[in-house]
Each structure stands twice: as structure tokens, then as C-alpha cells.
Design an enzyme around this catalytic site. Sequence first.
Site, mmCIF file in Angstrom:
data_model
loop_
_atom_site.group_PDB
_atom_site.id
_atom_site.type_symbol
_atom_site.label_atom_id
_atom_site.label_comp_id
_atom_site.label_asym_id
_atom_site.label_seq_id
_atom_site.Cartn_x
_atom_site.Cartn_y
_atom_site.Cartn_z
ATOM 1 N N ARG A 253 0.842 -1.185 0.000
ATOM 2 C CA ARG A 253 0.000 0.000 0.000
ATOM 3 C C ARG A 253 0.883 1.243 0.000
ATOM 4 O O ARG A 253 1.867 1.333 0.739
ATOM 5 C CB ARG A 253 -0.901 0.021 1.240
ATOM 6 C CG ARG A 253 -1.994 -1.036 1.237
ATOM 7 C CD ARG A 253 -3.064 -0.732 0.210
ATOM 8 N NE ARG A 253 -4.182 -1.659 0.276
ATOM 9 C CZ ARG A 253 -5.258 -1.587 -0.479
ATOM 10 N NH1 ARG A 253 -5.380 -0.621 -1.360
ATOM 11 N NH2 ARG A 253 -6.235 -2.472 -0.369
ATOM 12 N N GLU A 282 -2.300 7.904 -6.680
ATOM 13 C CA GLU A 282 -2.360 7.162 -7.938
ATOM 14 C C GLU A 282 -3.450 7.747 -8.831
ATOM 15 O O GLU A 282 -4.543 8.038 -8.345
ATOM 16 C CB GLU A 282 -2.652 5.679 -7.664
ATOM 17 C CG GLU A 282 -1.555 4.988 -6.882
ATOM 18 C CD GLU A 282 -1.820 3.506 -6.615
ATOM 19 O OE1 GLU A 282 -2.881 2.997 -7.064
ATOM 20 O OE2 GLU A 282 -0.996 2.845 -5.970
ATOM 21 N N HIS A 301 0.541 -0.295 -10.286
ATOM 22 C CA HIS A 301 -0.378 -1.055 -9.429
ATOM 23 C C HIS A 301 -0.927 -2.278 -10.162
ATOM 24 O O HIS A 301 -2.136 -2.500 -10.243
ATOM 25 C CB HIS A 301 -1.530 -0.158 -8.964
ATOM 26 C CG HIS A 301 -2.147 -0.632 -7.674
ATOM 27 N ND1 HIS A 301 -2.638 0.227 -6.730
ATOM 28 C CD2 HIS A 301 -2.363 -1.881 -7.173
ATOM 29 C CE1 HIS A 301 -3.133 -0.464 -5.713
ATOM 30 N NE2 HIS A 301 -2.974 -1.756 -5.966
#
Length: 347
Positions: A253, A282, A301
Site C-alpha cells: 500500500r 495514484e 499497481h
Amino acid sequence: MTRVLVAGDHFVTPALVIDALHRLADLDIVTHTGPWPHTPFGRVNEVDEASDIEDALIDLLSGVDVVITQMAPLTERVLAAAPALKLIVVTRGGPVNVNLAAAEARGIEVRSTPGRNAVAAAEHTVALMLAALRMIPETHASVLAGQWRSDLYALDAVGSELGGTTAGLIGYGAIGRRVARILRAFDATVIVHDPYADPTTLDGAEAVTLDELLSRSQVLSLHARLTAETLGMIGAKELAQLPHGAVLVNSARGGLLDYRAVAEALTSGRLRAAAFDVFDVEPLPADSPLRAAPGTVLTPHLAGATVQTARRAAEQAADALATWLAGAATPPAHPAAAAAAAEPDGR
């Protein structure tokens, strides 16, 4: 007959879920395909990481007993339009796109599919380590640019091996344990900091304090859940405790890490390299200092993005529905709260 809404997307597709449900009888299946990942997820009213398809869901929920979904927003508004709903299965590590309090108030059980992407995320993590240690993106780009960097064979320029390295893992859940197993196959020494880890699952890894882990880790990899306790847990102070020239990896994370401090440590040479699949913001902003920092390996990601992850999520969802239909498991006293405790795995 149980009416099931399969609210899939372009990763965990309705077709995958329907294939997994074929072994179950007496299902009336309705489907919807959401826009993710072609359209980014985000916050939808009071839930996180969801596709903005509330109206489409509400139109489909009449008489629905079960919703199986990855990105659908199960908000207060959506749940209010689903009086028949009894079970939600989220094909992710945790049901972040479900209003758990609203579900619990309505007696709706919430389940998820923890561990669905553990293999993918662990393999991607080790790939990031190797790419950073051996400067693979940089040298690949140099060959494409017409260069042949034989100078990188110089002793002060060559990369490092995983074999013989001390690798520190912060967090030792399903992904961390698998990363440790892979690293041991590379003959790395694995040390772990996780106050909640079961000592019987260490399987050759050594449990240490956070300070000891930081002082010994030539490669540091983050695998902790993001909680109030772990938010920003690695900053400038912690980076300064690492051996000079350490490599840092984060595929867990983004909120665990101070990325500005990382960029400064890379620029100063304190860190030799860093590899990240997750970020505090993001998509990665155009002005992020990581873009100009040396020795970075960055992926968007995608650690959990494999065919097997999607298929595994669909199969686990079918298992959850089968268990619920059979009444084989006693529902927890607070089913929604129990689902919230599942290990998050990003997408």
C-alpha cells in the site's frame, strides 16, 4: 431459485464467474459488466475503490438475493434499493467498496476472497527486487537507445545478487509468506517484523524487532496492511537506519511510505535503488520526485494482475456462495465487520 447478480468488469468478467458457478444448481443469474479497468475506480459516495455504476446496479437489483462483484459500489443508496439482498461476495481481498455498517444493519452477510492474488503479488514483488538489484529497466532502455554499456561491468557499477542477501519483510500475511519462500529458494536470509504473525508460520524466517530489521535489511520489502498504526511507518528516520546502498520495494500500500523521503535517499545515494507498484497518490503525479530520482523501477499497481488471479477470485466467490447456500458455516455475529478484517490485496 436464488437470484444472483454478477456485477463483473473487464478483469473478473461475468463469464469467468458464471463458469465458476456452473457447479451450483438453482441459480437465476443476471449480469452487468462495469467499466473498470478502462475507467479508473474511485470513491463513490461513502465507499472507496469502486466503479461509479450506482444507477445501473439499482436497476438490476429487484429480487436479487446475492451480489458477486469486484468493483460495484454497494453504498447505502444501492443497498436501500435491494430489500431481498442477503449476501454480498466481493472478489477482492477486502470489501472496501461495501458500506459495511449499512449491510450489517440490513442483516446482509459480506464475504470476500482474501489471498486471491497472493501468488501474483509475491512473484511481482520478487521481480521488482531483481529488476532493481540488476538495473534491468535502465540497461534495457540503454540497449534500445543504441548503447552497449560495457562500462557497467566495472566493480563500482555492477548490480547485486539476491543470493546471500538479508531481506527484511514488514508484514507476514499470505503475500509476505510466499515472498519469503521464494527468497529462501534464492538463498537469501529472510527476517520478518509483524507483531501479529503466527510464530508457527515463520518457516525458516527470523522474527525481529522493527529497529533490528531496518538495521540489517539489504533489501526491504513492505507487506503490511494500511492501518492507522502503519500509515507513513517508513519515513526519513527509518530509511536512515537501513544499511547504506539498500534496496527498497513496496507492492503493498502506498500509504505505508514517505515517497518524498525515498526520492531524497535515492538522490543522495543512501538507497541504491527502489521499486514500487503502489504509491501514495495514484496515478503517479507528473511532478512526483520519484520520476527524476535515480535507480527507480515503477509499475502502475499491477502486482496482482494475472489471469490466474481473476480465475481464482471467481472460484473463491463460487465457493463462498456454495458455503452460504449449504448453510455449512455459522455466520459471524457481525458478518460485515468480520469481512472488513480480511487482508486487503489492492485490486
